[in-house]
Design a protein around this motif. Structure first.
Motif, PDB file in Angstrom:
ATOM      1  N   PRO A 191     -13.206  17.635  43.660  1.00  0.00           N
ATOM      2  CA  PRO A 191     -13.698  18.007  44.985  1.00  0.00           C
ATOM      3  C   PRO A 191     -13.788  19.522  45.145  1.00  0.00           C
ATOM      4  CG  PRO A 191     -11.394  17.366  45.109  1.00  0.00           C
ATOM      5  CD  PRO A 191     -11.820  17.143  43.672  1.00  0.00           C
ATOM      6  N   ALA A 192     -14.741  19.957  45.942  1.00  0.00           N
ATOM      7  CA  ALA A 192     -14.925  21.385  46.187  1.00  0.00           C
ATOM      8  C   ALA A 192     -13.633  22.036  46.684  1.00  0.00           C
ATOM      9  CB  ALA A 192     -16.063  21.599  47.190  1.00  0.00           C
ATOM     10  N   VAL A 193     -12.876  21.279  47.485  1.00  0.00           N
ATOM     11  CA  VAL A 193     -11.675  21.848  48.100  1.00  0.00           C
ATOM     12  C   VAL A 193     -10.616  22.210  47.046  1.00  0.00           C
ATOM     13  CG1 VAL A 193     -10.512  19.623  48.552  1.00  0.00           C
ATOM     14  CG2 VAL A 193     -10.077  21.595  50.059  1.00  0.00           C
ATOM     15  N   ALA A 194     -10.675  21.613  45.871  1.00  0.00           N
ATOM     16  CA  ALA A 194      -9.706  21.959  44.816  1.00  0.00           C
ATOM     17  C   ALA A 194      -9.895  23.408  44.380  1.00  0.00           C
ATOM     18  CB  ALA A 194      -9.863  21.020  43.621  1.00  0.00           C
ATOM     19  N   GLU A 195     -11.119  23.890  44.442  1.00  0.00           N
ATOM     20  CA  GLU A 195     -11.402  25.304  44.140  1.00  0.00           C
ATOM     21  C   GLU A 195     -11.104  26.180  45.359  1.00  0.00           C
ATOM     22  OE1 GLU A 195     -15.085  26.271  41.980  1.00  0.00           O
ATOM     23  OE2 GLU A 195     -15.625  27.620  43.632  1.00  0.00           O
ATOM     24  N   GLU A 196     -11.577  25.728  46.500  1.00  0.00           N
ATOM     25  CA  GLU A 196     -11.494  26.550  47.717  1.00  0.00           C
ATOM     26  C   GLU A 196     -10.044  26.778  48.146  1.00  0.00           C
ATOM     27  OE1 GLU A 196     -13.952  23.924  49.932  1.00  0.00           O
ATOM     28  OE2 GLU A 196     -15.755  24.526  48.812  1.00  0.00           O
ATOM     29  N   ALA A 197      -9.198  25.769  47.976  1.00  0.00           N
ATOM     30  CA  ALA A 197      -7.795  25.889  48.396  1.00  0.00           C
ATOM     31  C   ALA A 197      -7.077  26.965  47.579  1.00  0.00           C
ATOM     32  CB  ALA A 197      -7.080  24.539  48.244  1.00  0.00           C
ATOM     33  N   ILE A 198      -7.361  27.015  46.277  1.00  0.00           N
ATOM     34  CA  ILE A 198      -6.712  28.025  45.426  1.00  0.00           C
ATOM     35  C   ILE A 198      -7.243  29.421  45.748  1.00  0.00           C
ATOM     36  CG2 ILE A 198      -6.507  28.878  43.046  1.00  0.00           C
ATOM     37  CD1 ILE A 198      -4.614  26.580  43.575  1.00  0.00           C
ATOM     38  N   ILE A 199      -8.543  29.540  45.976  1.00  0.00           N
ATOM     39  CA  ILE A 199      -9.087  30.871  46.312  1.00  0.00           C
ATOM     40  C   ILE A 199      -8.483  31.359  47.631  1.00  0.00           C
ATOM     41  CG2 ILE A 199     -11.170  32.229  46.767  1.00  0.00           C
ATOM     42  CD1 ILE A 199     -12.739  30.303  44.994  1.00  0.00           C
ATOM     43  N   ALA A 200      -8.392  30.450  48.606  1.00  0.00           N
ATOM     44  CA  ALA A 200      -7.806  30.831  49.903  1.00  0.00           C
ATOM     45  C   ALA A 200      -6.361  31.303  49.718  1.00  0.00           C
ATOM     46  CB  ALA A 200      -7.880  29.649  50.865  1.00  0.00           C
ATOM     47  N   ARG A 201      -5.601  30.559  48.942  1.00  0.00           N
ATOM     48  CA  ARG A 201      -4.207  30.945  48.677  1.00  0.00           C
ATOM     49  C   ARG A 201      -4.142  32.293  47.972  1.00  0.00           C
ATOM     50  NH1 ARG A 201      -0.969  28.489  43.640  1.00  0.00           N
ATOM     51  NH2 ARG A 201      -2.229  30.127  42.678  1.00  0.00           N
ATOM     52  N   HIS A 247     -15.880  32.045  37.824  1.00  0.00           N
ATOM     53  CA  HIS A 247     -16.894  30.996  38.057  1.00  0.00           C
ATOM     54  C   HIS A 247     -16.828  30.287  39.414  1.00  0.00           C
ATOM     55  CE1 HIS A 247     -13.466  28.823  36.478  1.00  0.00           C
ATOM     56  NE2 HIS A 247     -13.786  28.960  35.212  1.00  0.00           N
ATOM     57  N   VAL A 248     -17.109  31.040  40.481  1.00  0.00           N
ATOM     58  CA  VAL A 248     -17.160  30.467  41.833  1.00  0.00           C
ATOM     59  C   VAL A 248     -18.311  29.449  41.883  1.00  0.00           C
ATOM     60  CG1 VAL A 248     -17.649  30.986  44.263  1.00  0.00           C
ATOM     61  CG2 VAL A 248     -16.198  32.529  42.910  1.00  0.00           C
ATOM     62  N   SER A 249     -18.042  28.273  42.469  1.00  0.00           N
ATOM     63  CA  SER A 249     -19.076  27.235  42.356  1.00  0.00           C
ATOM     64  C   SER A 249     -19.413  26.525  43.664  1.00  0.00           C
ATOM     65  CB  SER A 249     -18.665  26.197  41.296  1.00  0.00           C
ATOM     66  OG  SER A 249     -17.576  25.422  41.755  1.00  0.00           O
ATOM     67  N   THR A 250     -18.739  26.840  44.756  1.00  0.00           N
ATOM     68  CA  THR A 250     -19.030  26.086  45.983  1.00  0.00           C
ATOM     69  C   THR A 250     -19.369  26.992  47.172  1.00  0.00           C
ATOM     70  OG1 THR A 250     -16.869  25.951  47.114  1.00  0.00           O
ATOM     71  CG2 THR A 250     -17.197  24.483  45.216  1.00  0.00           C
ATOM     72  N   ALA A 251     -20.100  26.413  48.125  1.00  0.00           N
ATOM     73  CA  ALA A 251     -20.455  27.138  49.350  1.00  0.00           C
ATOM     74  C   ALA A 251     -19.198  27.486  50.139  1.00  0.00           C
ATOM     75  CB  ALA A 251     -21.398  26.285  50.198  1.00  0.00           C
ATOM     76  N   GLY A 252     -18.216  26.596  50.124  1.00  0.00           N
ATOM     77  CA  GLY A 252     -16.963  26.855  50.842  1.00  0.00           C
ATOM     78  C   GLY A 252     -16.205  28.028  50.255  1.00  0.00           C
ATOM     79  N   SER A 253     -16.217  28.165  48.920  1.00  0.00           N
ATOM     80  CA  SER A 253     -15.556  29.308  48.275  1.00  0.00           C
ATOM     81  C   SER A 253     -16.193  30.609  48.725  1.00  0.00           C
ATOM     82  CB  SER A 253     -15.662  29.195  46.751  1.00  0.00           C
ATOM     83  OG  SER A 253     -14.997  28.043  46.278  1.00  0.00           O
ATOM     84  N   VAL A 254     -17.526  30.587  48.846  1.00  0.00           N
ATOM     85  CA  VAL A 254     -18.248  31.787  49.280  1.00  0.00           C
ATOM     86  C   VAL A 254     -17.762  32.217  50.664  1.00  0.00           C
ATOM     87  CG1 VAL A 254     -20.513  32.664  50.008  1.00  0.00           C
ATOM     88  CG2 VAL A 254     -20.296  31.355  47.862  1.00  0.00           C
ATOM     89  N   GLU A 255     -17.556  31.253  51.557  1.00  0.00           N
ATOM     90  CA  GLU A 255     -17.106  31.603  52.912  1.00  0.00           C
ATOM     91  C   GLU A 255     -15.707  32.196  52.893  1.00  0.00           C
ATOM     92  OE1 GLU A 255     -19.005  32.188  55.428  1.00  0.00           O
ATOM     93  OE2 GLU A 255     -20.492  31.546  53.965  1.00  0.00           O
TER      94      GLU A 255
END
Ligand SMILES: NC(=O)N[C@@H](CC(=O)O)C(=O)O
Ligand SMILES: [Zn+2]
Ligand SMILES: [Zn+2]
Length: 423
Positions: free
Chosen positions: A201-211, A227-235
């Motif tokens: 899931p996208a959130v598996a990437e986004e949660a770590i970037i947020a942390r 390797h950023v890959s999701t729209a949520g990570s970009v935000e």
């Protein structure tokens, strides 16, 4: 040492001019009779490309790639420097291994090979590696990464960020919360549901970037997101940068172009970490690169031997080749935005990696002559058998791509001429 005169070259798309190279630098003066003249009319000169994320597989998997074959692929792709990831065998987690990789790079002499050191011993995520010893070694390591794995332990991540702050090092994180990606085979979404494959899931990437941006902000240290890959990570990155967090980020050419629909044929050439995402994610990543929220294009060149790739999807290793197709893919996505391409593929990555002699101003005399010449009008068909990489796992086989690398120079010496590696 050879001298060159690049006649009628366009520097970053500007009006044609003559560019003189002698004694390893850009020169204001013609070198005289001895200079080799290259008819560069119609060609664009860019500062030599710099890749902050390359897998060279040596030591340990020389059947997939070596420092030399990967360096040749890089030079042919227009690169003058690559940062070699630490997930080799043995892992690059000691001064000895990073010095070995660095020395092999020097011997190959086709690009500057800057080793990345592991954050943790054996990439096991348990104990910090000897970051200081790698930093003060001959290899002068500045980037540390457990890429392939996430530094999932927040305390270890915090300590690593604190440790590298002393010498302005950077932790490059493969952002993947492992508990959320257990058994994952592709992006979690409509296509994975249809195919019956377990999703990442996208959130598996986004949660770590947020942390990690919060940790980097707390520590005041440098974080780089692989390797950023999701729209949520970009935000998440957009907000962090707006607050002044010292975070940089990369996107791969494949995440700027390809989507998870390609998994439908179960061809493992499209299996990669992080997985190919949706059209919406691709659009957000493109916009982020244009805005500068994502700083650089990095290849994540991940060569794999035939038996590790040409098998059933769930058994295949993730990863795809990138060095020889990166610039053409970026050109096909963005068109001839040469200033943008030079910044995101050379100037910004050189800055992140601390490679001062790369990403220089080609209009200034004295700039180290690390540059590449592109023929933007040439179109070519990707034939895996013709790639210089020792592996064949390109997702672009049979694609017609714009932009051919005609020549590359490393400190004034040609590594590529007439589209061919000189050694
Ligand atoms: N990108 C990949 O799918 N694979 C990389 C590891 C990594 O970049 O995470 C590899 O080393 O093969
Ligand atoms: Zn990774
Ligand atoms: Zn990688």
């Amino acid at each position: 040492m050879m001298a060159y005169l690049l006649k009628g070259v366009s520097i970053l798309g500007a009006a044609p001019t003559d560019l003189h190279i002698s004694d390893g630098v850009i020169s204001a003066e013609p070198a005289g009779q001895d200079a080799e003249v290259i008819d560069a009319s119609g060609l664009v000169a860019l500062p030599g490309l710099v890749d902050v994320h390359t897998h060279l597989r040596e030591p340990g998997r020389e059947d997939a790639e070596t420092v030399e074959t990967g360096s040749r692929a890089a030079a042919l792709g227009g690169y003058t420097a690559v940062c070699a990831m630490a997930n080799t065998s043995p892992v690059a987690d000691t001064a000895g291994v990073v010095e070995q990789v660095w020395r092999l790079g020097r011997e190959a002499g086709l690009v500057d090979v800057q080793p990345i050191g592991a954050v943790t011993v054996g990439l096991a995520g348990k104990q910090m590696a000897e970051l200081g010893a790698m930093a003060s070694s001959a290899a002068g390591v500045r980037i540390f990464s457990d890429d392939g794995f996430c530094v999932a332990d927040p305390k270890l991540m915090r300590r690593a960020l604190e440790y590298v702050k002393a010498f302005d090092g950077v932790i490059a994180q493969h952002a993947e919360e492992p508990r959320l990606t257990e058994g994952a085979q592709m992006h979690e979404g409509e296509v994975s549901t249809r195919l019956g494959l377990t999703g990442w899931p996208a959130v598996a990437e986004e949660a770590i970037i947020a942390r990690d941006v919060l940790l980097a902000e707390h520590v005041g240290s440098r974080l780089h997101v692989c390797h950023v890959s999701t729209a949520g990570s970009v935000e998440v990155l957009r907000q962090a940068k707006a607050r002044g967090v010292r975070v940089t980020a990369e996107v791969t050419p494949h995440h700027l172009l390809l989507t998870d629909e390609l998994a439908s044929g179960y061809d493992p050439v499209f299996k990669v970490n992080p997985p190919l995402r949706t059209r919406k994610d691709v659009e957000a990543l493109r916009q982020a690169l244009l805005d500068g929220v994502i700083d650089v294009v990095a290849t994540d060149h991940a060569p794999h031997a035939v038996q590790d790739k040409e098998c059933e999807w769930s058994y295949a290793r993730p990863g795809m080749l990138g060095l020889e197709t990166a610039l053409p893919i970026v050109l096909s996505v963005f068109g001839p935005k040469w200033e943008l391409i030079a910044d995101r593929m050379s100037i910004a990555p050189a800055r992140i990696a601390g490679l001062d002699s790369h990403g220089g101003d080609l209009t200034r005399a004295g700039t180290p002559a690390n540059l590449t010449l592109v023929d933007p009008a040439a179109r070519w068909v990707v034939d895996p058998a013709e790639l210089a990489s020792r592996s064949r796992n390109t997702p672009y086989a049979g694609h017609t791509l714009p932009g051919r690398i005609v020549a590359t120079f490393l400190r004034g010496e040609a590594t590529v001429l007439d589209g061919k590696a000189v050694k």
